[in-house]
Design a protein around this motif. Structure first.
Motif, PDB file in Angstrom:
ATOM      1  N   LEU A  25      36.131  45.953  58.929  1.00 54.13           N
ATOM      2  CA  LEU A  25      35.567  44.891  59.764  1.00 54.13           C
ATOM      3  C   LEU A  25      34.123  45.223  60.106  1.00 54.13           C
ATOM      4  N   GLU A  26      33.235  44.256  59.952  1.00 51.72           N
ATOM      5  CA  GLU A  26      31.808  44.469  60.252  1.00 51.72           C
ATOM      6  C   GLU A  26      31.338  43.427  61.252  1.00 51.72           C
ATOM      7  N   LEU A  27      30.868  43.884  62.406  1.00 54.04           N
ATOM      8  CA  LEU A  27      30.390  42.986  63.453  1.00 54.04           C
ATOM      9  C   LEU A  27      28.875  43.027  63.625  1.00 54.04           C
ATOM     10  N   ARG A  28      28.198  43.933  62.911  1.00 58.18           N
ATOM     11  CA  ARG A  28      26.733  44.009  63.007  1.00 58.18           C
ATOM     12  C   ARG A  28      26.145  42.922  62.109  1.00 58.18           C
ATOM     13  N   LYS A  29      25.487  41.961  62.726  1.00 62.14           N
ATOM     14  CA  LYS A  29      24.984  40.793  62.002  1.00 62.14           C
ATOM     15  C   LYS A  29      23.925  41.148  60.969  1.00 62.14           C
ATOM     16  N   THR A  30      23.122  42.156  61.255  1.00 61.84           N
ATOM     17  CA  THR A  30      22.043  42.520  60.337  1.00 61.84           C
ATOM     18  C   THR A  30      22.336  43.842  59.624  1.00 61.84           C
ATOM     19  N   CYS A  31      23.607  44.152  59.463  1.00 65.90           N
ATOM     20  CA  CYS A  31      24.023  45.347  58.727  1.00 65.90           C
ATOM     21  C   CYS A  31      23.384  45.323  57.338  1.00 65.90           C
ATOM     22  N   LYS A  32      22.854  46.459  56.904  1.00 65.66           N
ATOM     23  CA  LYS A  32      22.203  46.536  55.594  1.00 65.66           C
ATOM     24  C   LYS A  32      23.250  46.655  54.495  1.00 65.66           C
ATOM     25  N   ILE A  33      23.237  45.706  53.582  1.00 65.65           N
ATOM     26  CA  ILE A  33      24.171  45.697  52.462  1.00 65.65           C
ATOM     27  C   ILE A  33      23.417  46.132  51.205  1.00 65.65           C
ATOM     28  N   HIS A  34      23.963  47.141  50.535  1.00 68.11           N
ATOM     29  CA  HIS A  34      23.329  47.719  49.349  1.00 68.11           C
ATOM     30  C   HIS A  34      24.126  47.370  48.097  1.00 68.11           C
ATOM     31  N   ALA A  35      23.498  47.537  46.944  1.00 69.57           N
ATOM     32  CA  ALA A  35      24.180  47.325  45.673  1.00 69.57           C
ATOM     33  C   ALA A  35      25.411  48.236  45.608  1.00 69.57           C
ATOM     34  N   GLY A  36      26.492  47.702  45.078  1.00 73.13           N
ATOM     35  CA  GLY A  36      27.734  48.445  44.962  1.00 73.13           C
ATOM     36  C   GLY A  36      28.722  48.150  46.071  1.00 73.13           C
ATOM     37  N   GLN A  37      28.276  47.461  47.110  1.00 75.66           N
ATOM     38  CA  GLN A  37      29.174  47.125  48.209  1.00 75.66           C
ATOM     39  C   GLN A  37      29.848  45.782  47.963  1.00 75.66           C
ATOM     40  N   THR A  38      30.972  45.577  48.645  1.00 75.90           N
ATOM     41  CA  THR A  38      31.727  44.336  48.539  1.00 75.90           C
ATOM     42  C   THR A  38      31.891  43.745  49.931  1.00 75.90           C
ATOM     43  N   VAL A  39      31.601  42.453  50.050  1.00 71.70           N
ATOM     44  CA  VAL A  39      31.722  41.738  51.320  1.00 71.70           C
ATOM     45  C   VAL A  39      32.808  40.685  51.157  1.00 71.70           C
ATOM     46  N   GLN A  40      33.709  40.602  52.151  1.00 73.20           N
ATOM     47  CA  GLN A  40      34.762  39.608  52.080  1.00 73.20           C
ATOM     48  C   GLN A  40      34.775  38.742  53.326  1.00 73.20           C
ATOM     49  N   LEU A  41      34.937  37.428  53.106  1.00 75.36           N
ATOM     50  CA  LEU A  41      35.061  36.444  54.171  1.00 75.36           C
ATOM     51  C   LEU A  41      36.206  35.532  53.776  1.00 75.36           C
ATOM     52  N   ASP A  42      37.293  35.600  54.519  1.00 76.91           N
ATOM     53  CA  ASP A  42      38.504  34.849  54.191  1.00 76.91           C
ATOM     54  C   ASP A  42      38.913  35.143  52.746  1.00 76.91           C
ATOM     55  N   ASP A  43      38.935  34.130  51.884  1.00 79.03           N
ATOM     56  CA  ASP A  43      39.346  34.343  50.491  1.00 79.03           C
ATOM     57  C   ASP A  43      38.161  34.416  49.531  1.00 79.03           C
ATOM     58  N   ILE A  44      36.961  34.675  50.079  1.00 78.81           N
ATOM     59  CA  ILE A  44      35.754  34.793  49.254  1.00 78.81           C
ATOM     60  C   ILE A  44      35.323  36.258  49.213  1.00 78.81           C
ATOM     61  N   VAL A  45      35.134  36.762  48.010  1.00 81.96           N
ATOM     62  CA  VAL A  45      34.674  38.144  47.833  1.00 81.96           C
ATOM     63  C   VAL A  45      33.303  38.103  47.172  1.00 81.96           C
ATOM     64  N   ILE A  46      32.332  38.784  47.770  1.00 83.10           N
ATOM     65  CA  ILE A  46      30.983  38.862  47.214  1.00 83.10           C
ATOM     66  C   ILE A  46      30.745  40.305  46.768  1.00 83.10           C
ATOM     67  N   ARG A  47      30.532  40.486  45.480  1.00 80.46           N
ATOM     68  CA  ARG A  47      30.181  41.795  44.949  1.00 80.46           C
ATOM     69  C   ARG A  47      28.664  41.865  44.826  1.00 80.46           C
ATOM     70  N   VAL A  48      28.066  42.860  45.460  1.00 84.33           N
ATOM     71  CA  VAL A  48      26.607  43.015  45.447  1.00 84.33           C
ATOM     72  C   VAL A  48      26.263  43.968  44.303  1.00 84.33           C
ATOM     73  N   ILE A  49      25.474  43.464  43.359  1.00 87.14           N
ATOM     74  CA  ILE A  49      25.120  44.267  42.185  1.00 87.14           C
ATOM     75  C   ILE A  49      23.606  44.383  42.073  1.00 87.14           C
ATOM     76  N   ALA A  50      23.155  45.499  41.532  1.00 87.68           N
ATOM     77  CA  ALA A  50      21.718  45.720  41.329  1.00 87.68           C
ATOM     78  C   ALA A  50      21.246  44.954  40.111  1.00 87.68           C
ATOM     79  N   VAL A  51      20.021  44.482  40.168  1.00 89.92           N
ATOM     80  CA  VAL A  51      19.445  43.749  39.029  1.00 89.92           C
ATOM     81  C   VAL A  51      18.806  44.744  38.084  1.00 89.92           C
TER      82      VAL A  51
END
Length: 72
Positions: free
Chosen positions: A46-72
């Motif tokens: 669970l993440e409650l910090r609104k401006t938490c730094k998200i880096h490549a390789g991390q995964t964010v989930q909201l309900d049934d949506i999964v966002i995979r953060v990848i480096a370009v």
């Protein structure tokens, strides 16, 4: 479950901005409200910090949506 890949072109993106840039919400303010509601997890925690730094390789989930953060 909907899976999205977000291509990160810098060191990190703030969590609320990630929600906006990936099309989950219309603005950074709406992203902050979603995070504050306790509906978002980062790498399974669970993440409650609104401006938490998200880096490549991390995964964010909201309900049934999964966002995979990848480096370009």
């Amino acid at each position: 479950m909907q899976e999205l890949d977000f291509e990160l072109d810098r060191d990190y993106v703030e969590l609320n901005q990630l929600l906006k840039l990936s099309g989950i919400c219309d603005s950074g303010g709406a992203g902050k409200a979603i995070v504050a509601s306790g509906a978002v997890s980062v790498d399974g925690q669970l993440e409650l910090r609104k401006t938490c730094k998200i880096h490549a390789g991390q995964t964010v989930q909201l309900d049934d949506i999964v966002i995979r953060v990848i480096a370009v």
